[in-house]
Scaffold this active site. Structure first.
Site, PDB file in Angstrom:
ATOM      1  N   LYS A  34     -11.504  19.724  -5.662  1.00 48.89           N
ATOM      2  CA  LYS A  34     -10.458  20.794  -5.183  1.00 48.89           C
ATOM      3  C   LYS A  34      -8.997  20.368  -5.318  1.00 48.89           C
ATOM      4  CE  LYS A  34     -11.073  19.249  -0.336  1.00 48.89           C
ATOM      5  NZ  LYS A  34     -11.780  19.135   0.658  1.00 48.89           N
ATOM      6  N   ARG A 128     -15.196  24.476  11.820  1.00 45.57           N
ATOM      7  CA  ARG A 128     -14.690  24.878  10.761  1.00 45.57           C
ATOM      8  C   ARG A 128     -15.537  26.111   9.831  1.00 45.57           C
ATOM      9  NH1 ARG A 128     -11.470  20.871   6.190  1.00 45.57           N
ATOM     10  NH2 ARG A 128     -13.497  21.109   5.465  1.00 45.57           N
ATOM     11  N   TYR A 242      22.900  12.656   3.346  1.00 48.18           N
ATOM     12  CA  TYR A 242      23.254  13.554   4.177  1.00 48.18           C
ATOM     13  C   TYR A 242      23.290  13.420   5.579  1.00 48.18           C
ATOM     14  CZ  TYR A 242      22.765  17.196   0.279  1.00 48.18           C
ATOM     15  OH  TYR A 242      22.970  17.834  -0.872  1.00 48.18           O
ATOM     16  N   MET A 290      17.011  16.466  -1.993  1.00 45.84           N
ATOM     17  CA  MET A 290      16.022  17.225  -3.034  1.00 45.84           C
ATOM     18  C   MET A 290      15.646  16.501  -4.232  1.00 45.84           C
ATOM     19  SD  MET A 290      16.401  21.108  -4.727  1.00 45.84           S
ATOM     20  CE  MET A 290      16.694  22.002  -3.167  1.00 45.84           C
TER      21      MET A 290
HETATM   22  C1  LIG Z   1     -12.384  18.425   1.071  1.00 44.02           C
HETATM   23  C2  LIG Z   1     -13.783  18.196   1.355  1.00 44.02           C
HETATM   24  C3  LIG Z   1     -14.697  16.985   0.892  1.00 44.02           C
HETATM   25  C4  LIG Z   1     -13.990  15.742   0.578  1.00 44.02           C
HETATM   26  O1  LIG Z   1     -13.448  14.877   1.426  1.00 44.02           O
HETATM   27  P1  LIG Z   1     -12.904  13.460   1.504  1.00 44.02           P
HETATM   28  O2  LIG Z   1     -12.523  13.446   2.799  1.00 44.02           O
HETATM   29  O3  LIG Z   1     -11.621  13.785   0.521  1.00 44.02           O
HETATM   30  O4  LIG Z   1     -13.715  12.802   0.872  1.00 44.02           O
HETATM   31  C5  LIG Z   1     -15.952  16.917   1.241  1.00 44.02           C
HETATM   32  N1  LIG Z   1     -16.560  18.081   1.820  1.00 44.02           N
HETATM   33  C6  LIG Z   1     -15.774  19.375   2.136  1.00 44.02           C
HETATM   34  C7  LIG Z   1     -16.548  20.440   2.887  1.00 44.02           C
HETATM   35  C8  LIG Z   1     -14.449  19.178   2.083  1.00 44.02           C
HETATM   36  O5  LIG Z   1     -13.874  20.217   2.549  1.00 44.02           O
END
Ligand SMILES: *Cc1c(COP(=O)(O)O)cnc(C)c1O
Length: 345
Positions: A34, A128, A242, A290
């Site tokens: 992802k 969640r 800055y 930046m």
């Molecule tokens: C992002 C995610 C993972 C991977 O998590 P890591 O901690 O990066 O290994 C696995 N399952 C779900 C549902 C996630 O949202």
């Protein structure tokens, strides 16, 4: 033209971590790619992971899955963690993506759109995404995978881990035909009773430690480097950057490097950040701006055009994240498009 700030992705290290996670758990590894593989490039990472033997990938959004499907072809199974979000059923079906159904509306929308292979997420305490165990649906046609997600996998001492595991085992038993997927990266190291049928790691594939600190079983995958644009001597009493963010108590030699918050180097790096340069860890001085950071090279060997390492083999991703007040996940996903991606391996 050479890039001044570069994110180098070591695909051999990615492959190493994939096999290390398989060895640690003894079950198939289903990589989570992802958010563009946590910023490292989902297509390049997925191709290598598939070549190493992965056959199932996870993304968060349907759109990520569509892009990935075009790049990797029809063979791998791709699950979408968001599930069947209203308006995405056709896109999911057309790209042969499998939604992880998270609540009753998603299940009915998916079935109304014709159904097909999919997964089911059970929320075992994180609050969640996912069905509460008591609301979990009866087994249904097309259900290929049942999963849940740990809230505290980075803390092996947290008693919630075992509670979630037991709750998941109990509810998963109601779906005997479905593959059971439970552990994320941290979960891969909690013991064999957390592995179930397949694991779902992200950050450990990309070189972050399972407990938010470096882990010797894993190799660094991502290296962020920035070229030195200028070197200058700062007399005692003068300030740097800055808002006079740093005032030199003694004469300092500083190097200005081509990285700033527009590259994903958070301003919260000041004052704890440091970068590695030619064998020396050099403190960040003053505010991140930046396009430029200032580092103290009084004790370091520094020549115009050298590159400093913000994280990588010499400055671990986890240490850099801790110094910036964040986590490896956010550090990686913050690297912006201005930074050139380079692949080795
Ligand atoms: C992002 C995610 C993972 C991977 O998590 P890591 O901690 O990066 O290994 C696995 N399952 C779900 C549902 C996630 O949202």
């Amino acid at each position: 033209m050479t890039a001044l700030a570069t994110l180098t992705v070591d695909l051999n290290a990615l492959a190493h971590n994939f096999h290390a996670l398989k060895a640690a758990t003894g079950v198939p590894v289903h990589p989570v790619v992802k958010a563009d593989s946590y910023g490292l490039g989902a297509v390049a990472c997925a191709r290598r992971l598939l070549a190493e033997g992965a056959d199932t990938l996870f993304v968060a959004r349907a759109a990520e899955g569509v892009t990935l499907r075009e790049a990797v072809g029809p063979a791998p199974v791709i699950y979408v963690l968001d599930g069947c979000v209203r308006g995405t059923a056709t896109a999911l079906t057309q790209a042969d993506l499998r939604p992880i159904l998270n609540h009753a509306d998603q299940l009915s929308d998916w079935q109304a759109a014709g159904g097909g292979p999919c997964g089911l997420q059970i929320d075992t305490g994180m609050n969640r995404l996912g069905f509460r165990p008591e609301d979990a649906p009866e087994p249904f046609e097309g259900l290929a995978l049942v999963m849940s997600h740990l809230a505290c996998a980075d803390d092996p001492a947290q008693p919630m881990n075992a509670r979630q595991r037991d709750a998941f085992a109990a509810v998963a038993a109601r779906y005997p035909g479905a593959l059971r997927s439970f552990a994320n990266s941290g979960g891969c190291f909690l013991g064999p009773d957390y592995a179930f049928d397949a694991v779902r790691p992200g950050i450990c594939l990309y070189g972050g430690g399972p407990e938010g600190r470096p882990d010797a079983r894993l190799k660094p995958v991502a290296t962020l480097t920035a070229q030195i644009l200028q070197i200058r001597d700062v007399p005692a009493g003068e300030s740097v950057g800055y808002s006079r963010g740093y005032v030199a108590a003694t004469p300092r030699r500083i190097a200005l490097c081509a990285s700033g918050y527009a590259d994903g180097v958070a301003r919260s790096n000041s004052p704890l950040g440091a970068v590695w340069l030619n064998g020396t860890l050099c403190p960040l001085l003053g505010r991140v701006s930046m396009d430029v950071i200032a580092i103290d090279v009084t004790e370091a060997e520094a020549t115009l055009g050298d590159t400093a390492e913000l994280f990588g083999p010499n400055r671990s991703l986890d240490d850099a994240a801790t110094a910036a007040g964040t986590i490896a996940y956010e550090l990686l996903t913050s690297v912006t498009a201005r930074v050139a991606r380079r692949y080795v391996g």
